[in-house]
Design an enzyme around this catalytic site. Sequence first.
Site, mmCIF file in Angstrom:
data_model
loop_
_atom_site.group_PDB
_atom_site.id
_atom_site.type_symbol
_atom_site.label_atom_id
_atom_site.label_comp_id
_atom_site.label_asym_id
_atom_site.label_seq_id
_atom_site.Cartn_x
_atom_site.Cartn_y
_atom_site.Cartn_z
ATOM 1 N N GLU A 18 0.829 -1.201 0.000
ATOM 2 C CA GLU A 18 0.000 0.000 0.000
ATOM 3 C C GLU A 18 0.870 1.259 0.000
ATOM 4 O O GLU A 18 1.852 1.345 0.754
ATOM 5 C CB GLU A 18 -0.906 -0.025 1.242
ATOM 6 C CG GLU A 18 -1.960 1.051 1.279
ATOM 7 C CD GLU A 18 -2.917 0.871 2.453
ATOM 8 O OE1 GLU A 18 -3.968 1.522 2.455
ATOM 9 O OE2 GLU A 18 -2.617 0.059 3.361
ATOM 10 N N LYS A 87 -9.387 3.196 -2.654
ATOM 11 C CA LYS A 87 -9.735 2.435 -1.456
ATOM 12 C C LYS A 87 -11.132 2.819 -0.980
ATOM 13 O O LYS A 87 -11.474 3.998 -0.933
ATOM 14 C CB LYS A 87 -8.705 2.707 -0.354
ATOM 15 C CG LYS A 87 -8.749 1.735 0.819
ATOM 16 C CD LYS A 87 -7.572 1.961 1.745
ATOM 17 C CE LYS A 87 -7.521 0.924 2.864
ATOM 18 N NZ LYS A 87 -6.351 1.124 3.749
ATOM 19 N N CYS A 154 -5.994 -3.677 2.074
ATOM 20 C CA CYS A 154 -5.701 -3.647 3.509
ATOM 21 C C CYS A 154 -6.944 -3.792 4.387
ATOM 22 O O CYS A 154 -7.446 -4.880 4.590
ATOM 23 C CB CYS A 154 -4.937 -2.364 3.843
ATOM 24 S SG CYS A 154 -4.058 -2.459 5.427
ATOM 25 N N SER A 345 18.736 3.574 33.758
ATOM 26 C CA SER A 345 18.468 4.083 35.102
ATOM 27 C C SER A 345 18.709 3.025 36.159
ATOM 28 O O SER A 345 18.746 3.341 37.346
ATOM 29 C CB SER A 345 17.019 4.567 35.169
ATOM 30 O OG SER A 345 16.137 3.480 35.015
#
Length: 354
Positions: A18, A87, A154, A345
């Site tokens: 796409e 689409k 899709c 950390s």
Amino acid sequence: LSIIEAKRRGAAYRLGPELEITGYGCEDHFFEIDTFTHSWEIMAKILDSDLTEDILCDIGMPIIHKSVKYNCRVLCLNRQILMIRPKIVLANDGNYRERRYFASYDWSPQHPRPMEQFRLPEIIRKIASTKFPCVPFGVGILDMLDATVTCEMCEELFVSNSPHTYLALNGADIIGNGSGSHHQLRKLDVRINLMLDATAKCGGVYLYSNQQGCDGGRLYFDGCSMVVSNGKLLAQGSQFSLNDVEVVVATVDLDNIQSYRGSFGSRNDQAALIRNHIPRIECNYNLCDLQKVKINEALKMPRLTKPIESPNYHKAEEEIGYGPAAWLWDYLRRSGASGFLLPLSGGADSASTC
């Protein structure tokens, strides 16, 4: 590169993902007219070369039609644009914001509309081999001499009233789905099950081509393109590839589609009852060319791709590890950066990230 590789491996039909020309994650760049102009410039380069000679290419790109922006598929063959398919169902949940940039094309399976005419831009019309100033725009079936080809896009696979059922009942042999599906834990299972169920119920060949890698945003598209036929998986790409291009091919016998569909009397009854047929675009071309495929010397027939017994799934823990790592690698090489800074950390979160 994918078209070149597909031709080298003897493919007759090449399906891309796409919005492959621009990349899926352009975000607000889809508001800029330059994005659409440059897309046509890339398409002109493709058509002005020999890339589309003797191979049907299904290419994803954004297009403006009657001042409306659409997410489209462009089907090309022998330096010609045969049809443009917008689409009809946009993804707008989770990380998807397609409605922000595009309009959905007004079409329903129960009431298919006639195809419109799209006037090609001047840069395409100037190409010597482009004979027609306008091409069909809408939802249609490409009617070739030996096969019928159409598109699903899709999100349309995932919705309740999916187009593929009506397309198959209208006689479409091959359905190509160009997709931009990002990685989400265990989402691959859903995709594969939907395609297996769709072709088991409707028959036909279903091709799925997904974006792969990182295209500049925070999402990672996990590829895994595949070919499915009559409820069986024939080919499956990798889910977390580090390669620029991955091409998945399969050789199928289209006669098997007719045999499979003909075995369901109820399916035949439903197909015969259809009154509002989907428009067809005639194409005087044979999709099947036995000279391109490998021949079984004993049978003098093409070597058909054997079904895969079970799809390849990663464990959830593997997906969690591969997905972020592949995104980091792709982002690093595309940005040209020399590395990442990893602050620690001492807590569980930064330690597990490290």
